[in-house]
Design a protein around this motif. Sequence first.
Motif, PDB file in Angstrom:
ATOM      1  N   ASP A   7       8.661  -0.290  -3.789  1.00 60.95           N
ATOM      2  CA  ASP A   7       9.648   0.786  -3.515  1.00 60.95           C
ATOM      3  C   ASP A   7       8.830   1.762  -2.715  1.00 60.95           C
ATOM      4  OD1 ASP A   7      11.386   2.786  -3.550  1.00 60.95           O
ATOM      5  OD2 ASP A   7      10.706   3.662  -5.590  1.00 60.95           O
ATOM      6  N   ALA A   8       9.332   1.272  -1.285  1.00 59.97           N
ATOM      7  CA  ALA A   8       8.647   2.253  -0.117  1.00 59.97           C
ATOM      8  C   ALA A   8       9.848   2.692   0.901  1.00 59.97           C
ATOM      9  CB  ALA A   8       7.563   1.323   0.634  1.00 59.97           C
ATOM     10  N   ARG A   9       9.730   3.909   1.257  1.00 63.86           N
ATOM     11  CA  ARG A   9      10.512   4.314   2.162  1.00 63.86           C
ATOM     12  C   ARG A   9      10.230   3.962   3.535  1.00 63.86           C
ATOM     13  NH1 ARG A   9      13.205  10.513   2.752  1.00 63.86           N
ATOM     14  NH2 ARG A   9      14.828   9.874   4.213  1.00 63.86           N
ATOM     15  N   VAL A  10      11.113   3.497   4.358  1.00 68.01           N
ATOM     16  CA  VAL A  10      10.945   3.303   5.640  1.00 68.01           C
ATOM     17  C   VAL A  10      11.393   4.226   6.673  1.00 68.01           C
ATOM     18  CG1 VAL A  10      11.249   1.215   7.313  1.00 68.01           C
ATOM     19  CG2 VAL A  10      10.844   0.594   5.078  1.00 68.01           C
ATOM     20  N   ILE A  11      10.628   4.304   7.721  1.00 67.46           N
ATOM     21  CA  ILE A  11      10.962   5.402   8.711  1.00 67.46           C
ATOM     22  C   ILE A  11      10.840   4.223  10.161  1.00 67.46           C
ATOM     23  CG2 ILE A  11      10.530   7.238   9.807  1.00 67.46           C
ATOM     24  CD1 ILE A  11       9.939   8.749   7.445  1.00 67.46           C
ATOM     25  N   GLY A  12      11.771   4.056  10.981  1.00 71.76           N
ATOM     26  CA  GLY A  12      11.415   3.376  12.159  1.00 71.76           C
ATOM     27  C   GLY A  12      11.422   4.214  13.259  1.00 71.76           C
ATOM     28  N   ALA A  13      10.706   3.781  14.370  1.00 71.81           N
ATOM     29  CA  ALA A  13      10.348   4.778  15.623  1.00 71.81           C
ATOM     30  C   ALA A  13      10.421   3.686  16.818  1.00 71.81           C
ATOM     31  CB  ALA A  13       9.548   5.439  15.500  1.00 71.81           C
TER      32      ALA A  13
ATOM     33  N   PHE B  90      11.601  -8.773   7.430  1.00 71.76           N
ATOM     34  CA  PHE B  90      11.471  -7.230   7.387  1.00 71.76           C
ATOM     35  C   PHE B  90      13.086  -6.713   6.838  1.00 71.76           C
ATOM     36  CE2 PHE B  90      12.237  -3.186   9.446  1.00 71.76           C
ATOM     37  CZ  PHE B  90      11.574  -2.623   8.459  1.00 71.76           C
ATOM     38  N   LEU B  91      14.177  -7.542   7.264  1.00 75.75           N
ATOM     39  CA  LEU B  91      15.491  -7.056   6.554  1.00 75.75           C
ATOM     40  C   LEU B  91      15.534  -7.390   5.397  1.00 75.75           C
ATOM     41  CD1 LEU B  91      18.380  -6.087   7.424  1.00 75.75           C
ATOM     42  CD2 LEU B  91      18.958  -8.431   7.859  1.00 75.75           C
ATOM     43  N   ARG B  92      14.910  -8.300   4.845  1.00 74.94           N
ATOM     44  CA  ARG B  92      15.207  -8.632   3.459  1.00 74.94           C
ATOM     45  C   ARG B  92      14.513  -7.787   2.379  1.00 74.94           C
ATOM     46  NH1 ARG B  92      16.908 -13.089   1.062  1.00 74.94           N
ATOM     47  NH2 ARG B  92      15.475 -12.735  -0.758  1.00 74.94           N
ATOM     48  N   VAL B  93      13.412  -7.191   2.845  1.00 74.70           N
ATOM     49  CA  VAL B  93      12.575  -6.050   2.300  1.00 74.70           C
ATOM     50  C   VAL B  93      13.501  -4.870   2.308  1.00 74.70           C
ATOM     51  CG1 VAL B  93      10.438  -4.966   2.189  1.00 74.70           C
ATOM     52  CG2 VAL B  93      10.433  -7.180   2.768  1.00 74.70           C
ATOM     53  N   LEU B  94      14.119  -4.583   3.281  1.00 72.70           N
ATOM     54  CA  LEU B  94      14.848  -3.229   3.448  1.00 72.70           C
ATOM     55  C   LEU B  94      15.761  -3.162   2.432  1.00 72.70           C
ATOM     56  CD1 LEU B  94      15.186  -2.229   7.301  1.00 72.70           C
ATOM     57  CD2 LEU B  94      13.830  -1.069   5.384  1.00 72.70           C
ATOM     58  N   GLU B  95      16.655  -4.499   2.363  1.00 68.34           N
ATOM     59  CA  GLU B  95      17.732  -4.613   1.344  1.00 68.34           C
ATOM     60  C   GLU B  95      17.268  -4.790   0.087  1.00 68.34           C
ATOM     61  OE1 GLU B  95      19.778  -8.001   3.072  1.00 68.34           O
ATOM     62  OE2 GLU B  95      20.747  -6.707   4.405  1.00 68.34           O
ATOM     63  N   GLY B  96      16.171  -4.384  -0.394  1.00 62.84           N
ATOM     64  CA  GLY B  96      15.404  -4.618  -1.758  1.00 62.84           C
ATOM     65  C   GLY B  96      15.059  -5.732  -2.394  1.00 62.84           C
TER      66      GLY B  96
ATOM     67  N   ALA C 222       0.709  -1.297  -0.038  1.00 60.55           N
ATOM     68  CA  ALA C 222      -0.043  -0.082  -0.060  1.00 60.55           C
ATOM     69  C   ALA C 222       0.758   1.345  -0.008  1.00 60.55           C
ATOM     70  CB  ALA C 222      -0.931   0.004   1.177  1.00 60.55           C
ATOM     71  N   ALA C 223       2.056   1.155   0.608  1.00 56.47           N
ATOM     72  CA  ALA C 223       3.102   2.305   0.614  1.00 56.47           C
ATOM     73  C   ALA C 223       3.901   2.549  -0.757  1.00 56.47           C
ATOM     74  CB  ALA C 223       3.903   2.361   1.893  1.00 56.47           C
ATOM     75  N   HIS C 224       3.429   1.585  -1.810  1.00 53.15           N
ATOM     76  CA  HIS C 224       4.445   1.875  -2.944  1.00 53.15           C
ATOM     77  C   HIS C 224       4.607   3.144  -3.266  1.00 53.15           C
ATOM     78  CE1 HIS C 224       6.579   0.410  -6.468  1.00 53.15           C
ATOM     79  NE2 HIS C 224       5.580   0.945  -7.242  1.00 53.15           N
ATOM     80  N   ASN C 225       5.713   3.660  -3.475  1.00 54.13           N
ATOM     81  CA  ASN C 225       6.185   4.998  -3.997  1.00 54.13           C
ATOM     82  C   ASN C 225       5.730   6.009  -2.944  1.00 54.13           C
ATOM     83  OD1 ASN C 225       6.999   4.318  -6.500  1.00 54.13           O
ATOM     84  ND2 ASN C 225       5.075   4.368  -7.493  1.00 54.13           N
ATOM     85  N   GLY C 226       5.772   5.491  -1.644  1.00 51.07           N
ATOM     86  CA  GLY C 226       5.185   6.371  -0.411  1.00 51.07           C
ATOM     87  C   GLY C 226       6.443   5.982   0.604  1.00 51.07           C
ATOM     88  N   THR C 227       5.628   6.220   1.728  1.00 53.96           N
ATOM     89  CA  THR C 227       6.363   5.952   2.972  1.00 53.96           C
ATOM     90  C   THR C 227       5.716   5.236   4.005  1.00 53.96           C
ATOM     91  OG1 THR C 227       7.766   8.393   2.680  1.00 53.96           O
ATOM     92  CG2 THR C 227       7.693   7.406   4.813  1.00 53.96           C
ATOM     93  N   ILE C 228       6.336   4.295   4.532  1.00 55.96           N
ATOM     94  CA  ILE C 228       5.634   3.675   5.946  1.00 55.96           C
ATOM     95  C   ILE C 228       6.586   3.739   6.998  1.00 55.96           C
ATOM     96  CG2 ILE C 228       7.070   1.482   4.998  1.00 55.96           C
ATOM     97  CD1 ILE C 228       4.655  -0.142   6.218  1.00 55.96           C
TER      98      ILE C 228
END
Length: 669
Positions: free
Chosen positions: A488-494, A467-473, A445-451
Amino acid sequence: MLAYLVIREGSKWTDVFRLVPGQSVTIGRAPTNQVVLKDERCSRRHAELFLSDGQWTLRDLDSRNGTAVGEEYIHRDHALLPGEMIRIGSSQLAYVHDLSTAFPDSRVGVSEAGGNGEGGAVGDSNVLTENEHAPTKITHRQGQTRYLRPRAVAEDETEVSRAGRAAVMLCRLAFDLAQAPDPTRVAEIALDGVFELTNADSGALLLLPRHFEGDPTGADLHVLASRAEPATTYHRVSGFLASTVLREGEAVLARNVIGDSKISTRDSQGEIHATSVICAPIRRESKVFGLLHLYSTDAARVLDPDGLEFALAVADTAAVALENLSRREELSENLQVAIDENLLLREQLGVESEIIGNSSVIVRINEQIHRAAPSKATVLILGESGVGKELVARAVHFSSPRRNGTFICLNCAALSETLLESELFGHEKGAFTGATDRKIGKFEAAHNGTIMLDEIGEMSPTTQAKFLRVLEGHPFERVGGSEPVKVDARVIGATNRNLEKDVAKGRFRRDLYFRLNVFEIVVPPLRKRTEDIPALTKYFLQKFTLETGRKIRGLTPRAMDRMLSYRWPGNVRELRNVIERAVLLAHDEFIDQSDLLLSKLPTAGDTTELSIAGGNEYTPFSLSEWERLHILATLKKTSWNKSQAANILGIERSTLDRKIRRYDLEKHR
């Protein structure tokens, strides 16, 4: 037939120029002429020589001062005869066919107007001399000038004249003053110089207030730096001398003008007697903005006119250095203003968030948001619960090129391991009980956006690995599916946890931590940025009065003091709820202290338990001993940062210092 122009400057013949048939020759002051005359009375293009009917002819090019042949000025073309003298200003050019008639006893060079097309100007490098083929010989080498070294001049005035010493000293002072980092250092260097070369035993450099306008004679001068001989004290310049120099802009030397041949100088420090006084203006152009004041109290060491000359030179040199520093400071201030305005514009144009505050912490966070937003780097936001980590994540998203994409926030701590995986990656129909339809995950759902993944430290090890595999593309598969999905989604962790400690204890994957922590933004708790509380209070007050329709005008001073002194364990989220509740409960148009319902919970940074030797067994301690242990534990926790410790303890810094002395805690540092 060969023809030459022999050029003479003053009483010496300096150059010879050969006239080549078929080429005209221009004479003038401009460097583009074939014959260049460095004479102020010579025009830029003064005259021209050319061959006409076999004769070299001279023509004046409407010059300002005219061209003469012999004693008569020419007004039309003049055919030259051998031996005639052309006069232009103070320069003379002899027209000859035979060089031996002009130089019977010496050998001269010839510069031809042909060859490379540039001609042979006076002093041109193409001029041939009898020493043309002599080898070059280097006679001296010098890596550093001795004039810029301390004590470069001999102390014995018989070796070097006093004027020479002064010139060398000024050269060295100008070099040192140009490197001075601040006005005080400029004053110290200037005083060192004048004391070394004059008989002064006391002095100072004084300045008018910055940006002072008006009559300077009545202004209060402040001492930038002063100097006096041991066992003496500098006394300020007399009002009469200061007014005279400030008004007239000239240096003065005063001595032997009172009956006892001394000058009296008074100020609040008492009265002294000076045998001689020098007062030189610190000036730029016609503006005087300070004074260099020197005096001697020793009758055997009297300031003289040479000292006045040197002091004035030092004052003028110091004025240049001070003006340069002032301009540098103004440029720095203007640059900071431009940076602030730029940040403001970028906030107005780019950051779509509700980040409220004007503290240095909030300014720094906004700067970090601006730097992180344009890239695709993963951002890790750290901070206690309720500080506004989601607002920071939204600001990063809406300031980035992905602003038109979707922003999705998911709390990892609110879901079980199975549900979290399904929420992140989606699931196929029938993947588990209750999966009646195919579901798209948050990543898709966050494709071309931010999650944004809040409380990311709560992920299970299995979910962390996927999750690590997704982060590595790498592509992923939905739960219960086999079809690869790539997004293609940018990840912001908190998180509000210390991930480094979790990594050390094996609760969080090391590789995932380093993959997440590309760009870190730390949001401090509200208790560490209390200057933002008034702005946040005003914002939420306006928000809830509009929503409820209540006529609340603000907070009473007592209520605001309570807000500022409260520790806010729930941070901004708690402040929002307190204001909303107060708007509903307030009986007056101003919220009072009694309308604020504040909790008594400790903050995350407070020390709630003290580990006492003896484990869980009860050990009797007095209250003062508990206080001592608690203060010591807090100081150790903050690495002896007293301001931070006092803030945590809720006491003044001076109170903390008294308690440290009372309990003799410095020995534990």
